[in-house]
Design an enzyme around this catalytic site. Sequence first.
Site, mmCIF file in Angstrom:
data_model
loop_
_atom_site.group_PDB
_atom_site.id
_atom_site.type_symbol
_atom_site.label_atom_id
_atom_site.label_comp_id
_atom_site.label_asym_id
_atom_site.label_seq_id
_atom_site.Cartn_x
_atom_site.Cartn_y
_atom_site.Cartn_z
ATOM 1 N N ASP A 1 0.760 -1.261 -0.282
ATOM 2 C CA ASP A 1 -0.105 0.272 -0.240
ATOM 3 C C ASP A 1 0.794 1.156 0.442
ATOM 4 O O ASP A 1 2.401 1.628 0.053
ATOM 5 C CB ASP A 1 -0.734 -0.090 0.937
ATOM 6 C CG ASP A 1 -2.092 0.594 1.060
ATOM 7 O OD1 ASP A 1 -2.415 1.505 0.401
ATOM 8 O OD2 ASP A 1 -3.304 0.287 1.889
ATOM 9 N N ASP B 1 -10.857 2.468 -3.206
ATOM 10 C CA ASP B 1 -10.837 1.825 -1.863
ATOM 11 C C ASP B 1 -12.982 1.745 -1.666
ATOM 12 O O ASP B 1 -13.525 1.439 -0.733
ATOM 13 C CB ASP B 1 -10.950 2.555 -0.581
ATOM 14 C CG ASP B 1 -9.015 2.409 -0.301
ATOM 15 O OD1 ASP B 1 -9.195 0.817 -0.498
ATOM 16 O OD2 ASP B 1 -8.721 3.221 0.044
HETATM 17 C C1 GLA Z 1 -5.436 2.057 2.231
HETATM 18 C C2 GLA Z 1 -5.908 0.493 0.869
HETATM 19 C C3 GLA Z 1 -7.524 0.360 1.769
HETATM 20 C C4 GLA Z 1 -6.720 -0.432 3.214
HETATM 21 C C5 GLA Z 1 -6.366 0.516 4.112
HETATM 22 C C6 GLA Z 1 -5.387 0.329 5.521
HETATM 23 O O1 GLA Z 1 -6.738 2.865 2.017
HETATM 24 O O2 GLA Z 1 -7.237 1.086 -0.128
HETATM 25 O O3 GLA Z 1 -7.456 -1.456 0.937
HETATM 26 O O4 GLA Z 1 -5.799 -1.152 2.975
HETATM 27 O O5 GLA Z 1 -5.560 1.362 3.546
HETATM 28 O O6 GLA Z 1 -4.929 1.314 5.757
#
Ligand code: GLA
Length: 707
Positions: A443, A507
């Site tokens: 990430d 997301d």
């Molecule tokens: C980001 C990612 C999510 C998740 C969060 C965790 O927003 O896109 O899918 O992994 O971080 O903190």
Amino acid sequence: MDTQFYQLKGTCSQLIVQVNEVAEIVYYGRILKSGMEAGNALTALARPIPYGRLDDDIPVSLNPQLARGQFGSPGLEGHRNGQQWAPEFIITAVHHTERELVIESQDQRAQLQLSVSVTLDQHDVLQMQQTLTNIGEKGYSVTRLANTIPLPERASEVLSYYGRWVKEFQQTRTALTAGGFIQENRRGRTSHEHYPAFMVGPSGFNDEQGEVWGAHLAWSGNHRMKVDVKADGRRVVQAEALYLPGEIYLESDASITTPRLYMSYSDAGLNGMSQQFHNHVRQEILQSRVSKPRPVHLNTWEGIYFDHDPDYIMQMATQSKEIGVERFIIDDGWFAGRNDDTSSLGDWFIDEGKYPHGLLPLIEHVHNLGMEFGLWFEPEMVNPLSELYRRHPEWVLGVDGYQPPTGRHQYVLDLQNPAVFDYLYERLDHFLSTYPIDYIKWDMNREIVQPGHGGVASGVGQVNAYYALLDKLNAAHPHVEIESCAAGGGRIDYEVLTRTHRFWTSDNNDALERQQIQKGFSYFFPPEVMGSHIGATHSHSTRRTHAMSLRGISAIFGHMGLELDPVKASREEKAAFHYYVELHKQWRDMLHHGVTYRLNLDDAQQQQGVVVVAKDKSQALMAITQLGMGTYSLSGRLRIPGLEPEKHYQITLIDAPQGVNDIVNRQPQWMQETVTLSGEWLCHVGIAMPLFDPETAVLIGLQHIVS
Ligand code: GLA
């Protein structure tokens, strides 16, 4: 130098390059079956010279030069201590093979050497890269180095991207009139805002029709992409990594190479263009790195967030297995002190409070269930509230004496600092070497501000160091698959895909929002690299509720997964998850190797559709989504492209929302009785479009029937 013409041929597209003092692309379009007319091309193409301009014709070369009288944006900007800022390159060599043309040139005075490579592969995907070398003794500062491709004057419309967090890959059309089109991204990753790509063509091109040139810059950092419209009507595509002030300084003998500009021309509309890009991604970028079927995921993030209890997570894993999940991924919250998003990034050690027996029992549980195991990391980041920051505040990316702003309560680490690089590699390697981990979700949750290294700007260096970290990890752990995620779809491009295996598209798991996002994604990427998960009934990003069928059908058409807590799901929900997961598995091989067509529906405002046709055209799977209330009380006909005209196909309604027959007097007849029609009929005449409610979807299968 006598004028020479060189050609590169793909399967459907062709490039002709005229080379004399400079190299100029004089044709980039459909393939010419009768050959190149090399003898007459010069006479045919020599431009007239209007009044009021320079006395000679000035071609738009592969690297337009100020010194030659190019008034548009040059291909190179730089200087040697204020001098040699307008180099004039002379071609020194041309290397031509079936698929590649390399033009070498030099400016002896400016002591610079330029090499431009253009390739056109059998998938009709063009790549251009330029390398500038300083052959002088003193250093040379480079401000810009761009890839340049002229387009015909009929290219009059751009289809480009915009977006934001939880709303990636939105699209908009801009008329190419005076001036042109430009997009700049300074967010330090490909960004949610401006995915580095656009499509351009004579206005009115759509998925099924028209000429179109797609352009993508394979670079995970800042970029500038544009189409200039010159005063004489010529159009020029330019794409470049965006250099910060002073950041590219070439010592003697040093070089800088641009990212690859990818382009693809099709006269079969955007679907034709996409299919060419998909073939390239599959065969040249992914190659054999992903040879097994893409496992269905369960990612824990929206199910439990930071609330990690290994016993409970084991229950989640057990129930995931019952649903049909094949890879179980523990998201954020597993490492020392990480209870919310304010702390602990950088401390890549297991949280012994949450996991007193470590990760191994959980991983073994997952493996014993026959699933793969994945783990989340955000390696490039540090929270000020962390042990790592306490020990090494100087590891933060920034400019001495200035305080970079935090984003999601975190700073970016300076990956060009060898100590940082080694620390991160050691931590990642430790986990991959100690535990049987099959997959990493990598990430990157904030944008980059002040990418300074050793006092100088270093945005390019930061991206290259990120690539180097991935390369080193991949070399040591070739069987571990990696997802590129950046708060959803903030880091998505072909270059990062050479080192990773799939993307977390957004997301936003709201199935309605996903229609636009996934459609936008599909122009450059095939379905198997598109992470698409079924989320909870109440979408966490929009608070909207959607029927199971819309959520299931939307997730099927990518690399499928679930993003929820199966333990909390009701028996009926679990049965539904299982149904959609099994449906995906049944069609997975076809979806992940087939040919994608976005549909041109009659009520395009309120409906969206996609069909994936098997390579041998023996079957196809299609989803139609009703986005809002139909514009009219009927929605016209559904025409299905891509099938074999002479073959006959049986049409089956595989899945529809509950109550699809409630507020209609009668649905189309083919929904009740079996009908078999030719591919030609389906493509040109079609079948009556069903009536269905806003925010619902139907799934239709087509199977070739041997009569
Ligand atoms: C980001 C990612 C999510 C998740 C969060 C965790 O927003 O896109 O899918 O992994 O971080 O903190």
